[in-house]
Design a protein around this motif. Structure first.
Motif: not given
Length: 119
Positions: A22-49
């Motif tokens: 699952k590939v996302e362009f200009n994604d936004s992911i909430f930061g565990k430490f910063s407590k703000v949404d972080r801008q990500i150029d490209i993210s990808f999510r895969v399931k392995v096992a």
């Protein structure tokens, strides 16, 4: 070509090469430490096992080599968004210090020239 087109070419490459991700362009992911949404150029999510993996890609279309500051920034972002994999892609190159710093964790450094993107 400008930086935005460069990012979109990288996105197209990732989507073609890894259709199961699952590939996302200009994604936004909430930061565990910063407590703000972080801008990500490209993210990808895969399931392995039974594991879900998150990868983030930072695209740099620069006129000079990437230095260690960019790598430090990427490592910090990986930690903040809990990414398993980080990739910095540039059209130029990387300093020796950047390569040395990247060896610490799952951070890959790649040079991708758009005219050779299929390779």
């Amino acid at each position: 070509m400008d930086w935005k087109q460069y990012e979109k070419e990288i996105l197209n490459l990732i989507q073609i090469k890894y259709p199961e991700a699952k590939v996302e362009f200009n994604d936004s992911i909430f930061g565990k430490f910063s407590k703000v949404d972080r801008q990500i150029d490209i993210s990808f999510r895969v399931k392995v096992a039974d594991y879900k993996l998150l990868g983030i890609i930072d695209c740099k279309y620069y006129g000079k080599n990437i230095d260690v500051k960019i790598v430090d920034s990427m490592l910090g972002m990986m930690e903040d968004v809990k990414a398993n994999i980080g990739i910095v892609i540039t059209n130029r190159g990387f300093s020796r210090a950047a390569y040395n710093r990247a060896k610490v964790r799952n951070l890959e450094l790649d040079i991708i020239e758009i005219e050779n993107i299929d390779n």
